[in-house]
Design an enzyme around this catalytic site. Structure first.
Site, PDB file in Angstrom:
ATOM      1  N   GLU A 444       0.812  -1.226   0.000  1.00  0.00           N
ATOM      2  CA  GLU A 444       0.000   0.000   0.000  1.00  0.00           C
ATOM      3  C   GLU A 444       0.842   1.272   0.000  1.00  0.00           C
ATOM      4  O   GLU A 444       0.529   2.244   0.690  1.00  0.00           O
ATOM      5  CB  GLU A 444      -0.965   0.014   1.198  1.00  0.00           C
ATOM      6  CG  GLU A 444      -1.785  -1.236   1.360  1.00  0.00           C
ATOM      7  CD  GLU A 444      -2.545  -1.625   0.101  1.00  0.00           C
ATOM      8  OE1 GLU A 444      -2.764  -0.772  -0.761  1.00  0.00           O
ATOM      9  OE2 GLU A 444      -2.895  -2.814  -0.031  1.00  0.00           O
ATOM     10  N   GLY A 445       1.887   1.247  -0.779  1.00  0.00           N
ATOM     11  CA  GLY A 445       2.796   2.391  -0.836  1.00  0.00           C
ATOM     12  C   GLY A 445       3.995   2.160   0.045  1.00  0.00           C
ATOM     13  O   GLY A 445       3.872   1.975   1.254  1.00  0.00           O
TER      14      GLY A 445
END
Length: 601
Positions: A444-445
């Site tokens: 997620e990043g």
């Protein structure tokens, strides 16, 4: 080794730091105070200890299968997921109007931490479904909400997020999946998505994919991305399932860790369903606003991934403590025994275990304080209070995600180290936590993406206002600590003051240089995130020290409070002490990061 849910520490953080009884004063949460939290957490602990945790090791060994597009979950997962949904755990913090229980995130976060610690691979299906549900609640039409959300909250349908493509990675401007509008208002989706967690499995009746794609006339870049609901099986008006949609699992990845979580390559529009070529999708919100909507899910997922870092650290810590109590080796260095003793008596083993424990307790406190801010932001009737809480929560999200996941690699590595050579042997189980943790700073990043968000959106955009507001609250706690009679309180006050001043120096540096010398600032963005996460966790540990000393003096839960005091003291001496070196590397080290010519590497 049996897993024991950390209920006592979670309840301490909820009551004394996150203020669960204050959350219960918000309309809609009146029945969600401390007593409710205690009852829910104790039931969650029982479920996760007895049902979910025993599948952790077996899932790592036998992580399911793929055969011609059909994915079967690891043995026992389907039955455990059914038990999870029948227990109502999927809808714990979802709106009651769609069948949820409407409990605050403050309680929900503690429960999902338990599931993650019990079995990280298993938990991913549930948290992605929650994130997809939140995105639909925010942006979908009433028709889509009514059609999909009740089943997702019930848990009979699960959800995914489909962002990444082979050529795109984290740069979603490069997304090339296509969405062509049809005469009936639906869209035909084609393209390939990779790294789709639980993109295909046999644990639920249907899978609801949230898919980013471009319409033919969409502008280039992130401004041309739209969001679509693409179900695995079509859904009739009466809610029954129909034909198989044109979405196909081409393979599942072989991974370093979280092996029992199927990571799918999904192909849309290959005419392998029952609806003709092109998967049928439904637009969420407006065209070209898909990334905005997906960020709702991504922000929920980023918080949850931070909890994953905390959770796998907790599991590794418990495993390491149990081994250190049992493993007998060497006489104590102080001569207190003539024979060999359990290694937990040796100073360096204690140092490693205390490092693990202090990081975990600081991260848990930060995460639950963040959850309380979320509840206030989304439900408090006073608009100004809600706005301030939202800004605080948004500042914390990259810290909760980045600090907790980076530390999970350190903590699980220490867990292996405590085991010595046996930690390198798979059968002891310590290596699994290390392997499982490694994806978390990427999910997620990456940490750099979280850090760039902290620099740009959370610090520079408001001129450092929120950063300084947090520092002011920390200074207030310093004053409380400095005024205490205990030497531990006074010492911690000084340590916290040093860390806060270092943080403010970095904030000033960021604001002065983010436009004039961006390379220097962003070269230190990850150290800035780690510094800020350390400080905020340390702030909560300072608050915890005050409470624990007072309760210890009053004779309340003496063993727990004495351990909390010891952990807080260790945090000040060994974890907060890292802040100064991080500050120096940020203020002085930017040029040496960028000095090397690219072709010299």
């Amino acid at each position: 080794m049996a897993f024991k849910a950390p209920v006592k520490d979670q309840l301490f953080c909820m009551k004394e730091l996150a203020g669960i009884d204050q959350i219960a004063q918000i309309p809609g949460f009146e029945d969600a105070g401390y007593e409710t939290a205690q009852a829910v957490l104790e039931e969650a602990a029982k479920f996760n200890e007895e049902v979910v945790a025993p599948l952790n090791w077996s899932g790592d060994q036998d992580h399911g299968s793929w055969d011609n597009g059909v994915v079967k979950a690891s043995p026992g997962f389907k039955e455990a997921y059914k038990a999870l949904t029948e227990g109502g755990w999927q809808g714990l913090q979802m709106p009651t109007e769609y069948g949820g229980q409407g409990l605050p995130k403050t309680i929900g976060a503690a429960c999902i931490e338990m599931t993650m610690a019990a079995n990280l691979s298993f938990s991913l299906c549930s948290i992605l479904t929650t994130g997809a549900t939140e995105a639909l609640l925010t942006a979908a039409s009433d028709e889509l909400k009514q059609r999909y959300i009740p089943k997702m909250i019930e848990g009979s349908w699960t959800g995914t997020m489909n962002l990444t493509e082979p050529q795109a990675g984290s740069d979603l401007a490069l997304v090339r999946s296509k969405a062509v509008k049809q005469a009936d208002g639906t869209y035909r989706i084609s393209g390939q998505k990779i790294f789709i967690t639980y993109g295909e499995h046999d644990m639920s009746e249907n899978i609801v994919h949230l898919v980013l794609a471009r319409t033919p006339d969409a502008p280039e870049g992130v401004k041309g991305i739209s969001l679509f609901v693409v179900p695995k099986f079509m859904v009739h008006e009466d809610g029954s399932l129909g034909k198989r949609n044109d979405v196909y699992c081409a393979s599942i990845e072989e991974k370093l860790g979280i092996k029992a979580s199927p990571t799918a390559v999904l192909v849309y529009g290959d005419d392998k369903g029952e609806v003709g070529p092109g998967a049928i999708g439904y637009l969420v919100g407006e065209e070209n606003r898909g990334l905005e909507y997906m960020f709702i899910m991504m922000n929920a997922a980023r918080y949850d991934v931070g909890l994953q870092g905390l959770a796998v650290s907790e599991r590794a810590y418990q495993h390491a403590v149990a081994y250190a109590r049992d493993r007998v080796q060497s006489r104590p260095v102080d001569g207190s025994a003539k024979e060999s003793v359990a290694i937990i008596h040796h100073p360096d083993v204690k140092r490693m275990l205390m490092t693990m424990r202090a990081l975990i307790e600081g991260e848990r406190a930060m995460a639950l304080v963040g959850a309380a801010a979320y509840d206030t932001a989304h439900h408090h009737p006073d608009a100004d209070t809600a706005k301030q809480a939202q800004a605080f929560y948004e500042f914390l999200v990259p810290l909760i995600k980045g600090f907790s996941t980076e530390n999970s690699v350190e903590v699980t590595s220490l867990g292996v180290q405590v085991h010595g050579g046996m930690g390198f042997i798979e059968e002891t189980g310590a290596a699994q936590y290390y392997r499982d943790s490694r994806i978390l700073p990427i999910y997620e990043g990456t940490t750099a993406i979280q850090a760039n968000d902290l620099v740009g959106r959370k610090t520079a955009r408001d001129g450092g206002a929120m950063a300084r507001a947090i520092a002011a609250q920390i200074a207030d706690v310093e004053g409380q600590l400095a005024g205490r009679a205990s030497e531990a309180g006074k010492k911690y006050a000084a340590q916290l003051k040093t860390a806060r001043e270092a943080f403010l120096q970095v904030v000033d540096f960021v604001l002065a240089n983010v436009k004039a010398n961006p390379n220097a600032v962003f070269a230190g963005s990850v150290p800035y995130l780690m510094l800020a996460g350390n400080l905020v966790s340390g702030w909560q540990m300072g608050r915890a020290l005050i409470v624990a000393e007072d309760k210890l003096a009053a004779g309340e839960e003496a063993a727990f409070m004495a351990a909390k005091v010891a952990t807080c003291r260790f945090y000040g001496d060994h974890i907060l002490a890292r802040v100064a070196s991080l500050r120096d590397s940020i203020l002085q080290g930017g040029e040496s990061v960028t000095a090397m010519p690219v072709d010299a590497f």
